[in-house]
Design an enzyme around this catalytic site. Sequence first.
Site, short mmCIF file in Angstrom:
data_model
loop_
_atom_site.label_atom_id
_atom_site.label_comp_id
_atom_site.label_asym_id
_atom_site.label_seq_id
_atom_site.Cartn_x
_atom_site.Cartn_y
_atom_site.Cartn_z
N SER A 266 -2.65 -10.78 6.52
CA SER A 266 -3.86 -11.32 5.90
C SER A 266 -3.98 -12.83 6.08
O SER A 266 -2.98 -13.53 6.26
CB SER A 266 -3.86 -11.04 4.39
OG SER A 266 -3.88 -9.66 4.13
N1 SAH Z 1 1.44 -7.39 3.76
C1 SAH Z 1 1.54 -7.45 5.20
C2 SAH Z 1 0.26 -7.13 5.92
C3 SAH Z 1 -0.14 -5.74 5.71
S1 SAH Z 1 -1.23 -5.01 6.88
C4 SAH Z 1 2.06 -8.78 5.68
O1 SAH Z 1 2.31 -9.67 4.87
O2 SAH Z 1 2.26 -8.92 6.89
C5 SAH Z 1 -1.21 -3.40 6.18
C6 SAH Z 1 0.06 -2.65 6.41
O3 SAH Z 1 -0.01 -1.43 5.67
C7 SAH Z 1 0.28 -2.24 7.86
O4 SAH Z 1 1.53 -2.68 8.27
C8 SAH Z 1 0.20 -0.72 7.82
O5 SAH Z 1 1.05 -0.09 8.76
C9 SAH Z 1 0.63 -0.42 6.39
N2 SAH Z 1 0.24 0.87 5.87
C10 SAH Z 1 -0.90 1.56 6.08
N3 SAH Z 1 -0.89 2.70 5.37
C11 SAH Z 1 0.29 2.74 4.70
C12 SAH Z 1 0.88 3.66 3.80
N4 SAH Z 1 0.28 4.81 3.44
N5 SAH Z 1 2.10 3.36 3.30
C13 SAH Z 1 2.74 2.23 3.63
N6 SAH Z 1 2.22 1.30 4.47
C14 SAH Z 1 1.01 1.56 5.00
#
Ligand code: SAH
Length: 239
Positions: free
Chosen positions: A84
């Site tokens: 983000s």
């Molecule tokens: N917080 C992260 C950015 C997150 S982007 C940072 O600081 O870099 C969103 C993330 O959620 C992605 O890595 C994606 O693979 C994950 N994601 C999507 N669906 C998910 C689920 N059901 N359970 C766990 N992670 C998930």
Amino acid sequence: MKRLIPLLLAVLLLLAAGSALAADPYAAARQHMVDTQIQARGIGDPLVLAAMRTVPRHEFVAPKWQAQAYQDHPLPIGQGQTISQPFIVAYMSQVLQVRPGLKVLEIGTGSGYQAAVLAVMGAQVHTVEIVPELAENAAATLKRLGYKGVQVKLADGHFGWPSAAPFDRIMVTAGAKKIPPALLEQLAPGGRMVIPVGSGSLGEELTLVSKDQQGRISRQTLLPVRFVPLVGGNKPGQK
Ligand code: SAH
């Protein structure tokens, strides 16, 4: 001799400052990011500001993105996912009212950057990622940088982390169609959860969910956002 001592001290200080800069060529960019994108936009929680000034965001992205790591936008982290925008990381961290010692669940580890910010704020962080490469990468980065207060688990975050529940705080960093019931269950009384909720194509509303001491849930929408989708959600064995 007496005159030499202050001079020697000044030289030593300069050397120390020089090596700190060499160790982190992005230190100035990071301070500028916090001043202009975060503090200037009203984030005032000293724990959030200190964490954002400390965590080396460029270490959480691939080398080709490092020069952009402190700019005012999201960045690719591989596997079609993004880290983000810095302001959103700070905003969500402030809304959650993270305090030292609280147990925090993050869903969507991604690069591990948000987890590191929460850890520097003093939280005991449990973070869940569904994509194996990202979970492995984030765990390696967090270990390399010495963030001990973070545990990473490869799983579908729709089901939370039952063996570590309840959590004082929950942060979901992927857009959910609706609030996963397991996360509501795993939120402690007096707890807070921040989660982007929406239909997908129109983006999401960043939503604050609070649970009072009697277990009653209330919701408040905060601002329109656009996150990558929270995928999965099927019970194990279900297609
Ligand atoms: N917080 C992260 C950015 C997150 S982007 C940072 O600081 O870099 C969103 C993330 O959620 C992605 O890595 C994606 O693979 C994950 N994601 C999507 N669906 C998910 C689920 N059901 N359970 C766990 N992670 C998930």
